[in-house]
Write a protein that holds these residues in place. Structure first.
Motif, PDB file in Angstrom:
ATOM      1  N   LEU A   4     -33.929  85.286  36.807  1.00  0.00           N
ATOM      2  CA  LEU A   4     -35.002  84.402  37.804  1.00  0.00           C
ATOM      3  C   LEU A   4     -34.675  83.117  37.980  1.00  0.00           C
ATOM      4  O   LEU A   4     -34.447  82.245  36.804  1.00  0.00           O
ATOM      5  N   VAL A   5     -34.608  82.733  39.000  1.00  0.00           N
ATOM      6  CA  VAL A   5     -34.102  81.362  39.477  1.00  0.00           C
ATOM      7  C   VAL A   5     -35.070  80.587  40.003  1.00  0.00           C
ATOM      8  O   VAL A   5     -35.919  81.223  40.797  1.00  0.00           O
ATOM      9  N   PHE A   6     -34.964  79.403  39.853  1.00  0.00           N
ATOM     10  CA  PHE A   6     -36.063  78.428  40.562  1.00  0.00           C
ATOM     11  C   PHE A   6     -35.503  77.032  40.653  1.00  0.00           C
ATOM     12  O   PHE A   6     -34.788  76.444  40.020  1.00  0.00           O
ATOM     13  N   ASP A   7     -36.427  76.097  41.571  1.00  0.00           N
ATOM     14  CA  ASP A   7     -35.979  74.679  41.725  1.00  0.00           C
ATOM     15  C   ASP A   7     -35.874  74.045  40.225  1.00  0.00           C
ATOM     16  O   ASP A   7     -36.883  74.137  39.473  1.00  0.00           O
ATOM     17  N   GLY A   8     -34.678  73.376  40.044  1.00  0.00           N
ATOM     18  CA  GLY A   8     -34.911  72.495  38.776  1.00  0.00           C
ATOM     19  C   GLY A   8     -34.347  73.265  37.546  1.00  0.00           C
ATOM     20  O   GLY A   8     -33.936  72.992  36.463  1.00  0.00           O
ATOM     21  N   VAL A   9     -33.711  74.637  37.884  1.00  0.00           N
ATOM     22  CA  VAL A   9     -32.998  75.521  36.896  1.00  0.00           C
ATOM     23  C   VAL A   9     -31.783  74.812  36.301  1.00  0.00           C
ATOM     24  O   VAL A   9     -30.984  74.182  37.205  1.00  0.00           O
ATOM     25  N   GLU A  10     -31.612  74.921  35.144  1.00  0.00           N
ATOM     26  CA  GLU A  10     -30.263  74.433  34.557  1.00  0.00           C
ATOM     27  C   GLU A  10     -29.154  75.479  35.027  1.00  0.00           C
ATOM     28  O   GLU A  10     -29.146  76.599  34.535  1.00  0.00           O
ATOM     29  N   GLU A  11     -28.280  74.737  35.738  1.00  0.00           N
ATOM     30  CA  GLU A  11     -27.097  75.522  35.976  1.00  0.00           C
ATOM     31  C   GLU A  11     -26.319  76.385  35.191  1.00  0.00           C
ATOM     32  O   GLU A  11     -26.173  77.730  35.601  1.00  0.00           O
ATOM     33  N   GLU A  43     -33.411  79.297  49.188  1.00  0.00           N
ATOM     34  CA  GLU A  43     -32.665  78.586  48.469  1.00  0.00           C
ATOM     35  C   GLU A  43     -33.195  78.003  47.244  1.00  0.00           C
ATOM     36  O   GLU A  43     -34.416  77.464  47.532  1.00  0.00           O
ATOM     37  N   VAL A  44     -32.753  77.812  46.159  1.00  0.00           N
ATOM     38  CA  VAL A  44     -33.228  77.101  45.190  1.00  0.00           C
ATOM     39  C   VAL A  44     -32.147  75.927  44.669  1.00  0.00           C
ATOM     40  O   VAL A  44     -30.919  76.062  44.927  1.00  0.00           O
ATOM     41  N   VAL A  45     -32.689  75.075  44.084  1.00  0.00           N
ATOM     42  CA  VAL A  45     -31.645  73.553  43.711  1.00  0.00           C
ATOM     43  C   VAL A  45     -31.941  73.490  42.336  1.00  0.00           C
ATOM     44  O   VAL A  45     -32.787  73.233  41.839  1.00  0.00           O
ATOM     45  N   GLY A  46     -30.752  73.194  41.706  1.00  0.00           N
ATOM     46  CA  GLY A  46     -30.765  73.341  40.347  1.00  0.00           C
ATOM     47  C   GLY A  46     -30.559  72.057  39.693  1.00  0.00           C
ATOM     48  O   GLY A  46     -30.853  71.097  40.387  1.00  0.00           O
ATOM     49  N   THR A  47     -30.754  71.781  38.327  1.00  0.00           N
ATOM     50  CA  THR A  47     -30.867  70.350  38.051  1.00  0.00           C
ATOM     51  C   THR A  47     -29.986  69.275  38.407  1.00  0.00           C
ATOM     52  O   THR A  47     -30.329  68.100  38.709  1.00  0.00           O
TER      53      THR A  47
END
Length: 198
Positions: A4-11, A43-47
């Protein structure tokens, strides 16, 4: 297996398990990894600004293993796990996934999302060292180990321990030969003993 991925996820919480599981597949293990996100694909953007293109929507009762990474725990008002913790529908879906027989795994502060969903109460688990006091305050039995296996709930400590969690899942679900093969290609060996309920 789904991540499960989301905005702010730790790459690293995402890429570590993706690499381990991908190499396990190359070693003959029957594993398919899919990045999923709540809501519509996108699209999600990581930390740290890494962009992940996600083509699949998370279906709580689809798949056999769900990995929930962490990220952004120190920024309560920014993107990351706090946004998931505030999402009541997502928390209900995590509970529904767990009750349907999905093995739920948490990496780092992703475990705090599992806690908010009620999955860790009274159960042995671990998380990033900076969040352990919070996890204990939410009635979890916090164990000082990199990976804690409590059957249908598997958790790991901070950031790089996602590699260890994924290697343990490979060992447990696909066998030690596949895990050893993945370790050889990665040039990384699982660190620490896995705490497992006897």
């Amino acid at each position: 297996m789904q991540i499960l991925v989301f905005d702010g996820v730790e790459e690293q919480d995402v890429i570590g398990p993706v690499a381990v599981l991908g190499h396990a597949g190359h070693q003959g293990g029957q594993v398919e990894v899919t990045l999923v996100m709540p809501g519509a694909p996108g699209e999600v953007v990581g930390t740290f600004g890494t962009r992940f293109a996600v083509s699949a929507t998370w279906n709580p009762t689809n798949g056999d293993v769900l990995i929930v990474p962490g990220g952004g725990y120190g920024m309560k008002d920014g993107p990351g796990v706090h946004a998931l913790i505030k999402d009541k529908a997502l928390l209900r879906d995590l509970g529904r996934a767990h009750r349907s027989g999905v093995l739920v795994a948490g990496v780092c502060t992703g475990v705090m999302v599992l806690s908010a969903a009620g999955l860790t109460e009274g159960r042995p688990c671990t998380t990033h060292h900076l969040a352990k006091a919070d996890l204990a305050a939410q009635q979890a039995q916090v164990i000082d180990a990199r990976v804690v296996d409590d059957g249908d709930l598997v958790t790991s400590a901070g950031v790089t321990s996602g590699l260890d969690l994924a290697l343990w899942l490979v060992t447990r679900e696909l066998g030690s030969a596949v895990a050893v093969g993945a370790e050889a290609v990665l040039e990384y060996e699982q660190r620490g003993a896995v705490w497992r309920r006897s």
